[in-house]
Write a protein that holds these residues in place. Structure first.
Motif, PDB file in Angstrom:
ATOM      1  N   ARG A  65      64.840  55.575 -75.006  1.00  0.00           N
ATOM      2  CA  ARG A  65      64.929  54.330 -74.248  1.00  0.00           C
ATOM      3  C   ARG A  65      64.961  53.084 -75.132  1.00  0.00           C
ATOM      4  NH1 ARG A  65      61.338  53.614 -69.067  1.00  0.00           N
ATOM      5  NH2 ARG A  65      62.767  51.834 -69.046  1.00  0.00           N
ATOM      6  N   ILE A  66      64.674  53.228 -76.405  1.00  0.00           N
ATOM      7  CA  ILE A  66      64.640  52.055 -77.282  1.00  0.00           C
ATOM      8  C   ILE A  66      65.648  52.145 -78.422  1.00  0.00           C
ATOM      9  CG2 ILE A  66      62.224  51.539 -76.763  1.00  0.00           C
ATOM     10  CD1 ILE A  66      61.432  52.894 -79.342  1.00  0.00           C
ATOM     11  N   THR A  67      66.486  53.168 -78.421  1.00  0.00           N
ATOM     12  CA  THR A  67      67.522  53.301 -79.438  1.00  0.00           C
ATOM     13  C   THR A  67      68.839  52.759 -78.885  1.00  0.00           C
ATOM     14  OG1 THR A  67      66.446  55.285 -80.304  1.00  0.00           O
ATOM     15  CG2 THR A  67      68.739  54.901 -80.945  1.00  0.00           C
ATOM     16  N   PRO A  68      69.400  51.714 -79.473  1.00  0.00           N
ATOM     17  CA  PRO A  68      70.672  51.175 -78.957  1.00  0.00           C
ATOM     18  C   PRO A  68      71.767  52.232 -78.981  1.00  0.00           C
ATOM     19  CG  PRO A  68      69.657  49.636 -80.496  1.00  0.00           C
ATOM     20  CD  PRO A  68      68.881  50.912 -80.596  1.00  0.00           C
ATOM     21  N   SER A  69      72.494  52.322 -77.884  1.00  0.00           N
ATOM     22  CA  SER A  69      73.591  53.288 -77.774  1.00  0.00           C
ATOM     23  C   SER A  69      74.518  52.838 -76.664  1.00  0.00           C
ATOM     24  CB  SER A  69      73.054  54.696 -77.490  1.00  0.00           C
ATOM     25  OG  SER A  69      72.393  54.725 -76.238  1.00  0.00           O
ATOM     26  N   PHE A  70      75.599  53.551 -76.487  1.00  0.00           N
ATOM     27  CA  PHE A  70      76.511  53.235 -75.409  1.00  0.00           C
ATOM     28  C   PHE A  70      75.830  53.486 -74.068  1.00  0.00           C
ATOM     29  CE2 PHE A  70      79.996  54.271 -78.564  1.00  0.00           C
ATOM     30  CZ  PHE A  70      80.370  52.946 -78.705  1.00  0.00           C
ATOM     31  N   PRO A  71      76.180  52.728 -73.037  1.00  0.00           N
ATOM     32  CA  PRO A  71      75.585  52.965 -71.716  1.00  0.00           C
ATOM     33  C   PRO A  71      75.853  54.388 -71.224  1.00  0.00           C
ATOM     34  CG  PRO A  71      76.680  50.836 -71.755  1.00  0.00           C
ATOM     35  CD  PRO A  71      77.028  51.524 -73.048  1.00  0.00           C
ATOM     36  N   PHE A  72      74.843  54.977 -70.623  1.00  0.00           N
ATOM     37  CA  PHE A  72      74.885  56.311 -70.028  1.00  0.00           C
ATOM     38  C   PHE A  72      75.047  57.413 -71.065  1.00  0.00           C
ATOM     39  CE2 PHE A  72      76.276  53.633 -66.451  1.00  0.00           C
ATOM     40  CZ  PHE A  72      75.343  54.015 -65.498  1.00  0.00           C
ATOM     41  N   LEU A  73      74.804  57.118 -72.343  1.00  0.00           N
ATOM     42  CA  LEU A  73      74.815  58.201 -73.325  1.00  0.00           C
ATOM     43  C   LEU A  73      73.616  59.115 -73.101  1.00  0.00           C
ATOM     44  CD1 LEU A  73      76.376  59.264 -75.792  1.00  0.00           C
ATOM     45  CD2 LEU A  73      74.787  57.975 -77.236  1.00  0.00           C
ATOM     46  N   ARG A  74      72.486  58.532 -72.735  1.00  0.00           N
ATOM     47  CA  ARG A  74      71.302  59.296 -72.337  1.00  0.00           C
ATOM     48  C   ARG A  74      70.880  58.772 -70.966  1.00  0.00           C
ATOM     49  NH1 ARG A  74      70.700  58.336 -77.789  1.00  0.00           N
ATOM     50  NH2 ARG A  74      69.705  56.333 -77.359  1.00  0.00           N
ATOM     51  N   CYS A  75      70.840  59.636 -69.983  1.00  0.00           N
ATOM     52  CA  CYS A  75      70.625  59.173 -68.618  1.00  0.00           C
ATOM     53  C   CYS A  75      69.795  60.190 -67.844  1.00  0.00           C
ATOM     54  CB  CYS A  75      71.961  58.936 -67.901  1.00  0.00           C
ATOM     55  SG  CYS A  75      73.009  60.401 -67.782  1.00  0.00           S
ATOM     56  N   GLY A  76      69.343  59.768 -66.680  1.00  0.00           N
ATOM     57  CA  GLY A  76      68.632  60.627 -65.743  1.00  0.00           C
ATOM     58  C   GLY A  76      69.403  60.711 -64.442  1.00  0.00           C
ATOM     59  N   VAL A  77      69.213  61.812 -63.717  1.00  0.00           N
ATOM     60  CA  VAL A  77      69.934  62.027 -62.457  1.00  0.00           C
ATOM     61  C   VAL A  77      68.934  62.423 -61.375  1.00  0.00           C
ATOM     62  CG1 VAL A  77      70.410  64.455 -63.019  1.00  0.00           C
ATOM     63  CG2 VAL A  77      71.843  63.263 -61.353  1.00  0.00           C
ATOM     64  N   ASP A  78      69.192  61.955 -60.174  1.00  0.00           N
ATOM     65  CA  ASP A  78      68.316  62.267 -59.049  1.00  0.00           C
ATOM     66  C   ASP A  78      69.137  62.242 -57.771  1.00  0.00           C
ATOM     67  OD1 ASP A  78      66.076  62.943 -57.682  1.00  0.00           O
ATOM     68  OD2 ASP A  78      65.106  60.990 -57.805  1.00  0.00           O
ATOM     69  N   TYR A  79      68.618  62.919 -56.753  1.00  0.00           N
ATOM     70  CA  TYR A  79      69.256  62.943 -55.441  1.00  0.00           C
ATOM     71  C   TYR A  79      68.440  62.102 -54.461  1.00  0.00           C
ATOM     72  CZ  TYR A  79      73.072  66.349 -55.749  1.00  0.00           C
ATOM     73  OH  TYR A  79      74.255  66.975 -56.016  1.00  0.00           O
ATOM     74  N   ALA A  80      69.118  61.445 -53.543  1.00  0.00           N
ATOM     75  CA  ALA A  80      68.478  60.700 -52.465  1.00  0.00           C
ATOM     76  C   ALA A  80      69.144  61.100 -51.156  1.00  0.00           C
ATOM     77  CB  ALA A  80      68.606  59.188 -52.690  1.00  0.00           C
ATOM     78  N   GLY A  81      68.360  61.075 -50.108  1.00  0.00           N
ATOM     79  CA  GLY A  81      68.932  61.424 -48.816  1.00  0.00           C
ATOM     80  C   GLY A  81      68.043  62.362 -48.033  1.00  0.00           C
ATOM     81  N   PRO A  82      68.611  62.934 -46.967  1.00  0.00           N
ATOM     82  CA  PRO A  82      70.021  62.872 -46.573  1.00  0.00           C
ATOM     83  C   PRO A  82      70.386  61.582 -45.847  1.00  0.00           C
ATOM     84  CG  PRO A  82      68.803  64.220 -45.023  1.00  0.00           C
ATOM     85  CD  PRO A  82      67.823  63.809 -46.087  1.00  0.00           C
ATOM     86  N   VAL A  83      71.655  61.259 -45.877  1.00  0.00           N
ATOM     87  CA  VAL A  83      72.209  60.146 -45.097  1.00  0.00           C
ATOM     88  C   VAL A  83      73.204  60.736 -44.107  1.00  0.00           C
ATOM     89  CG1 VAL A  83      71.873  58.393 -46.850  1.00  0.00           C
ATOM     90  CG2 VAL A  83      73.952  59.754 -46.881  1.00  0.00           C
ATOM     91  N   LEU A  84      73.264  60.131 -42.912  1.00  0.00           N
ATOM     92  CA  LEU A  84      74.144  60.635 -41.857  1.00  0.00           C
ATOM     93  C   LEU A  84      75.511  59.976 -41.986  1.00  0.00           C
ATOM     94  CD1 LEU A  84      71.660  60.683 -38.838  1.00  0.00           C
ATOM     95  CD2 LEU A  84      72.337  62.561 -40.338  1.00  0.00           C
TER      96      LEU A  84
END
Length: 386
Positions: A65-84
């Motif tokens: 989180r503190i090492t400069p890099s290109f955006p989304f080179l290291r990321c997290g993923v999560d699900y939200a929902g459900p949506v109708l």
């Protein structure tokens, strides 16, 4: 003492004050207040409901989180929902379930939202391919392991348990490290949990009671994504002459997917640079401000400032679970703790009746035995009967 225990259970595990009040209706016990507190404190049922989890000292920010890099080179993923979602426009349209797949950048906190139609391997991999095509291929992806979802525990657990092997296999073939956080520890993924909360904040207020089609909801999520990526990363100044605060959008605009490495132009006069080098200097200027303004703000510890003693092996503990009542929480014994890079342990490996599990300290309640001094009653100190 037997009388106090009987009254404590008869009064449905009342507190010390209520227990002493009811006992004094018929008896006047000597040192009754201390005895009432002792009975309530030693009650196994009450202690299980009062169990407090461990709060280790707040750790340092991860290197990712503190090492400069290109955006989304290291990321997290999560699900939200459900949506109708409406399956079509017009009368007679039916509602179907859909889910929001959220990707959040560890460095810039930029958010990418994808709408998926179901919880399947194909839907997830297609969302991942769309994400890679637009944001570039990440090197590391962090995710929940399926046991942190409370509202949809059954569906998400089944999805992760049946699809995790295919997801990890695809990520391996693409040279992507797919990593899971410990079970029942959603605070380990606080970055994407906060992103889900912010996404729902705008989505619920925009939709209200209406329902949209897949294309309409995709458009709305894109607009919400733009709003989230326009939020300032650091506190705004009241001085109109100061710089505009940095936002995730500063790091997303103008970066090619396969940008080559360039020299450092921060200290080079602008007049000595060509147009391309000036653009690179502007981008590097963003990163310099990111380190000076954003990282310095993130390093402030607001809580968990003191270091507490570590759990020792063979310690009896209760494992806190959100989906079952406290009286059904399982017992276990600590096998060993897992220290982090700063030497502070925040997870432990525990032996339970169902096997060996790994849990974070926020779900562990130590069963510390309070050693009471045995006080023998002296002659003449007997409770008087009224």
């Amino acid at each position: 003492m037997l009388l106090f225990r009987f009254e404590h259970q008869r009064l449905k595990h009342a507190g010390p004050q209520a227990l002493l009040y009811n006992v004094r209706d018929s008896y006047w016990p000597v040192a009754g207040r201390n005895l009432a507190r002792k009975i309530v404190h030693e009650c196994v049922t009450c202690r299980r409901f009062r169990g407090k989890t461990l709060t280790p000292i707040m750790g340092n920010l991860p290197k990712d989180r503190i090492t400069p890099s290109f955006p989304f080179l290291r990321c997290g993923v999560d699900y939200a929902g459900p949506v109708l979602i409406l399956n079509r426009k017009g009368r007679g349209a039916k509602l179907i379930k859909g889910y929001i797949c959220l990707f959040v950048c560890f460095v810039t906190r930029a958010v990418h939202l994808e709408l998926v139609s179901d919880l399947s391997t194909d839907a997830y991999l297609l969302a991942l391919k769309r994400f890679i095509s637009r944001r570039g291929k990440p090197s590391d992806i962090y995710s929940d392991n399926g046991r942190n979802f409370v509202g949809l525990m059954t569906e998400f657990t089944k999805f992760i348990s049946t699809c995790s092997a295919d997801i990890v296999e695809y990520a391996t073939t693409q040279n992507i490290n797919f990593k899971f956080i410990p079970p029942y520890s959603p605070h380990f993924g606080g970055l994407w949990e906060a992103g889900v909360k912010s996404c729902k904040h705008h989505l619920l207020r925009s939709l209200g009671n209406s329902h949209l089609t897949f294309e309409e909801l995709t458009t709305l999520l894109s607009q919400i994504e733009a709003i989230l990526n326009s939020r300032p990363l650091s506190p705004m100044s009241s001085d109109p002459s100061d710089f505009e605060p940095l936002s995730p959008g500063h790091f997303l605009i103008g970066r090619p997917v396969t940008a080559p490495a360039v020299a450092d132009y921060i200290d080079t006069p602008t007049l000595n640079l060509n147009r391309y080098q000036r653009i690179e200097k502007t981008r590097q200027h963003f990163w310099a401000r990111w380190v000076r303004e954003y990282i310095s703000e993130m390093l402030i510890r607001t809580k968990w400032k003191t270091k507490k003693p570590d759990l020792k092996p063979n310690t009896l503990v209760v494992l806190k679970q959100d989906n079952i009542p406290p009286l059904k929480w399982s017992f276990g014994r600590i096998l060993y703790t897992v220290p982090g890079k700063d030497g502070v342990s925040r997870t432990a490996v525990i032996k339970t009746a169902s096997g060996i599990v790994r849990r974070s300290f926020s779900t562990i309640c130590p069963c510390r035995t309070q050693h009471w001094k045995r006080v023998l009653p002296r002659r003449g100190h007997v409770g008087a009967v009224i």
